[in-house]
Design an enzyme around this catalytic site. Structure first.
Site, short mmCIF file in Angstrom:
data_model
loop_
_atom_site.label_atom_id
_atom_site.label_comp_id
_atom_site.label_asym_id
_atom_site.label_seq_id
_atom_site.Cartn_x
_atom_site.Cartn_y
_atom_site.Cartn_z
N HIS A 107 22.76 34.76 -29.64
CA HIS A 107 22.13 36.07 -29.44
C HIS A 107 23.17 37.08 -29.03
CE1 HIS A 107 21.96 33.73 -25.71
NE2 HIS A 107 22.16 34.88 -25.08
N HIS A 109 23.55 40.65 -26.78
CA HIS A 109 22.96 41.53 -25.78
C HIS A 109 23.31 42.98 -26.11
CE1 HIS A 109 22.36 38.38 -22.53
NE2 HIS A 109 23.27 37.77 -23.27
#
Ligand code: AMP
Length: 147
Positions: A107, A109
């Protein structure tokens, strides 16, 4: 979790992708999903993940999925900046527990930064649900408007 451990299909982001766990979704397409961080380090903290790639981190994700994620990261960073008017925006990505990774589905951010405000501690305090819902609605509207 080391850099070489196997992908766990029961990790929380895999469960969110499958619809087994809730999230404050702000964007999705066939390949990419973005939602608000449940423990925001700043107002507007967003996570962007590939939907089809069972990859733990930057080292094992396929290049095509990574490119699709980064295109969305740029688009959403622009929308977040337009909507929330932060003074800066931090884009971060961690690989392996030793580097601070806590969820082992790759992922990125997006963390808006506001002058004079420190980031809150990583993954420490759950955001206010009402505030997250309102923020979700604002960002969904802004993204739909084509920011
Ligand atoms: P990292 O430390 O880079 O693996 O970041 C994982 C992020 O996921 C942290 O910022 C957490 O606050 C966030 N997080 C953990 N569980 C959830 C969840 N259920 N929904 C949204 N964000 C989450």
């Amino acid at each position: 979790m080391s850099l070489t451990d196997a992908y766990d299909p029961e990790n929380i982001f895999a469960r969110i992708i499958r619809g087994e766990a809730p999230c404050y979704r702000i964007y999705e397409d066939d390949d990419v999903l973005a939602f608000l961080d449940l423990y925001p380090q700043s107002f507007g903290h967003t996570l962007v993940i590939p939907r089809r790639s069972a990859a733990c981190n930057l080292l094992d994700v396929d290049t095509d999925a990574l490119c699709k994620v980064m295109v969305v990261v740029q688009r959403l960073a622009r929308a977040i900046v337009d909507e929330l008017q932060p003074d800066g925006v931090q884009v971060a990505q961690f690989n392996g527990a030793a580097a601070g990774q806590t969820v082992f589905h790759i992922h990125v951010h997006i963390v808006p930064r506001y002058a004079g405000q420190d980031m809150r501690v990583h993954a420490a305090q759950q955001g206010d649900r009402g505030e997250l819902e309102q923020l979700q609605a604002r960002l969904v509207r802004r993204i739909a408007a084509g920011a």
